[in-house]
Design an enzyme around this catalytic site. Structure first.
Site, PDB file in Angstrom:
ATOM      1  N   ASP A   8       0.247  -1.062  -0.389  1.00 20.77           N
ATOM      2  CA  ASP A   8       0.182   0.075   0.323  1.00 20.77           C
ATOM      3  C   ASP A   8       1.179   1.596   0.256  1.00 20.77           C
ATOM      4  OD1 ASP A   8       1.132   0.756   2.331  1.00 20.77           O
ATOM      5  OD2 ASP A   8      -1.517  -0.180   3.379  1.00 20.77           O
ATOM      6  N   CYS A  65       2.325  -3.867   4.158  1.00 18.76           N
ATOM      7  CA  CYS A  65       1.589  -2.613   4.101  1.00 18.76           C
ATOM      8  C   CYS A  65       2.320  -1.704   5.867  1.00 18.76           C
ATOM      9  CB  CYS A  65       0.232  -2.785   4.712  1.00 18.76           C
ATOM     10  SG  CYS A  65      -0.564  -3.846   5.791  1.00 18.76           S
ATOM     11  N   THR A  67       1.341  -2.939   9.045  1.00 24.67           N
ATOM     12  CA  THR A  67       2.167  -3.063  10.129  1.00 24.67           C
ATOM     13  C   THR A  67       2.190  -4.127   9.729  1.00 24.67           C
ATOM     14  OG1 THR A  67      -0.379  -3.897  10.041  1.00 24.67           O
ATOM     15  CG2 THR A  67       0.201  -2.178  11.430  1.00 24.67           C
ATOM     16  N   HIS A  98       7.961 -25.186   8.745  1.00 26.28           N
ATOM     17  CA  HIS A  98       7.088 -26.105   9.108  1.00 26.28           C
ATOM     18  C   HIS A  98       5.565 -25.399   8.189  1.00 26.28           C
ATOM     19  CE1 HIS A  98       9.678 -26.270  13.295  1.00 26.28           C
ATOM     20  NE2 HIS A  98      10.095 -26.672  12.698  1.00 26.28           N
ATOM     21  N   HIS A 133       4.288 -31.597   9.725  1.00 32.00           N
ATOM     22  CA  HIS A 133       4.028 -30.986   9.892  1.00 32.00           C
ATOM     23  C   HIS A 133       3.048 -30.846   9.147  1.00 32.00           C
ATOM     24  CE1 HIS A 133       7.341 -29.400  12.089  1.00 32.00           C
ATOM     25  NE2 HIS A 133       8.538 -29.746  11.328  1.00 32.00           N
TER      26      HIS A 133
END
Length: 147
Positions: A8, A65, A67, A98, A133
């Site tokens: 963004d 972005c 965060t 994993h 996994h």
């Protein structure tokens, strides 16, 4: 290897920095933008990255972005995407080993450029271990398929 990238308006500098780093390492980068500082909506760019990965246009994706959270949520709405938000290299490494993550997300307002580079490098160098996994990854994908 092709890597889809999206961001963004808050993350142009970081996207460009990581893009240049990836290209210097021989990766082909598909840039889904934005390249404008004008306010925009991160879900649009997260979806573009996610779709490029699931459609096979790109092998992996990186989305940024403010965060990393919002754009990761958008990426994860695309069926088949396992996007993770990472603020340090260890989580990035284990998300590949994993969880078989296929999109890496981070926040331009949370980490610096050098940390983003270290996270990206660790994520790309890690290989999915499968084995024990795989059952868990299959469980996560089963939840997605039932929804």
């Amino acid at each position: 290897m092709k890597i889809a990238m999206g961001n963004d308006h808050t993350a142009i500098e970081m996207k460009n920095y990581i893009k240049e780093f990836l290209e210097s390492k021989g990766y082909e980068v598909i840039d889904f933008g934005t390249n404008s500082t004008e306010s925009c909506d991160y879900p649009e760019y997260g979806e573009r990255v996610g779709r490029a990965v699931v459609d096979g246009e790109a092998d992996l994706g990186i989305a940024v972005c403010g965060t990393g959270v919002g754009i990761s949520l958008a990426c994860n709405k695309v069926r088949g995407i396992r996007a993770c938000v990472c603020s340090e290299p260890y989580t990035a490494k284990l998300s590949r080993m994993h969880n078989d993550s296929n999109v890496l997300c981070f926040g331009a307002r949370v980490i610096g450029l050098e940390m983003a580079k270290m996270i990206t490098e660790e994520w790309l160098d890690a290989k999915y271990e499968g084995g024990r996994h795989q059952r868990r990854v299959d469980m996560v994908m089963d939840i997605e398929n039932r929804s």
